[in-house]
Design an enzyme around this catalytic site. Sequence first.
Site, PDB file in Angstrom:
ATOM      1  CB  THR A 158     -44.430  46.155 -38.389  1.00 14.38           C
ATOM      2  OG1 THR A 158     -43.638  46.917 -37.481  1.00 14.38           O
ATOM      3  CG2 THR A 158     -45.078  47.087 -39.401  1.00 14.38           C
ATOM      4  CE  LYS A 184     -44.892  49.876 -36.309  1.00 17.24           C
ATOM      5  NZ  LYS A 184     -43.565  49.736 -37.022  1.00 17.24           N
ATOM      6  CB  THR A 195     -39.694  51.462 -37.614  1.00 12.44           C
ATOM      7  OG1 THR A 195     -38.428  51.476 -38.186  1.00 12.44           O
ATOM      8  CG2 THR A 195     -40.402  50.233 -38.012  1.00 12.44           C
ATOM      9  CD  GLU A 285     -37.572  44.326 -34.610  1.00  6.33           C
ATOM     10  OE1 GLU A 285     -38.466  44.590 -35.427  1.00  6.33           O
ATOM     11  OE2 GLU A 285     -36.358  44.354 -34.892  1.00  6.33           O
ATOM     12  CB  SER A 413     -38.019  35.186 -45.646  1.00 10.13           C
ATOM     13  OG  SER A 413     -37.652  35.281 -44.301  1.00 10.13           O
TER      14      SER A 413
END
Length: 413
Positions: A158, A184, A195, A285, A413
Amino acid sequence: MSAAVSPLAPKSYPDMPALRGVRMATAAAGIKYKNRTDVLLMVFDKPASVAGVFTKSRCPSAPVDFCRANLAGGVARAVVVNSGNANAFTGVKGKAATELTGKSAAEAVGCSTSEVFLASTGVIGEPLDATKFAGVLGQMNTDAQGDFWQEAAKAIMTTDTYPKVATRTAEIGGVTVTINGIAKGAGMIAPDMATMLSFVVTDADIAAPALQSLLAAGVGPTFNSVTVDSDTSTSDTLMLFATGAASADGQARIESAEDPKLASFRAALNALLKDLALQVVRDGEGARKMVEITVTGAESDAAAKKIALSIANSPLVKTAVAGEDANWGRVVMAVGKSGELADRDRLAIWFGNVRVAVNGERDPAYSEAEASAVMKNEDIPVKVDIGLGDGTATVWTCDLTKEYVEINGDYRS
């Protein structure tokens, strides 16, 4: 998916050998991402033993419920994984989606739905259109091949910036066996078993109960010792499959996790789980640095781990690391708030090999220059000695950067 690959990414990837008894295929079903694969099918042509550990979230995804129900059977013939949609918090639609996917996979592979395992990762709360799988799984089964690990890892990404793969070999009673794994994960990482999805396959012949014991023990110091942002996913799934193909080489089937012949396999499995878990942290991230936090001298190992996670999950500790600031006061804060027994006047703290605090105050020989030099590295070891007992634990985390906020600020978004 982020454009830039994490600076902490592996410099090279292992050659992933084909593993007897499992075939894989990927497809682009257009679930969320354009122009990339987003579905993975793993096929076991002969029934494989299966083990799994899942999220402890009280709001688990529909695929987690589905897997838990099927795990009792101990047999796997197919695994379907999708990225782009977590199929979590999707109510009756979520259950309907897993049932349709399970049915489609069972028809494609020629097995019962109780031998199918599912995992989904991506946005929470959006219904998943399972008809997108129904159309592709038959062809995927036809196309599936053994030498496809790297592509399999790419299909389940992702916000990951690189595919996560690992391989190890071991021996059981003189017979060489292979273990391959993919994972992942980059955000919403504080596995409590993620996740975080991970699928590990071996050609060893090991019964499901023994496999489950090995996995449950192996997850503690590996996946359950990493955190990117302290958030436990609704979808955390770690599964281990044994195809049994090594029986053709004369490997006697292992029925019990206590079997002494498992020593080499257990070590290799644990090393592979740690390898994958650290790759997840290194793709945190926005991450620019990895931090290894070791706590010693706690009342118990469990207390040490709770203190270590308190430090690892502190936004103030993580932002100090991002700013290359040797602010050990934030470590003191995190120890103090952990809820575990600590004695302020016995505390000692190291950044790298530099002792910055001892006996509850700044080290008399403290050098800001030496401590700052450690903080400039990509890998930063932090050690805290509580001074009370012999409990120890190590956890891994990454820094918290502006990029983390940007990635998650526009995730939908």
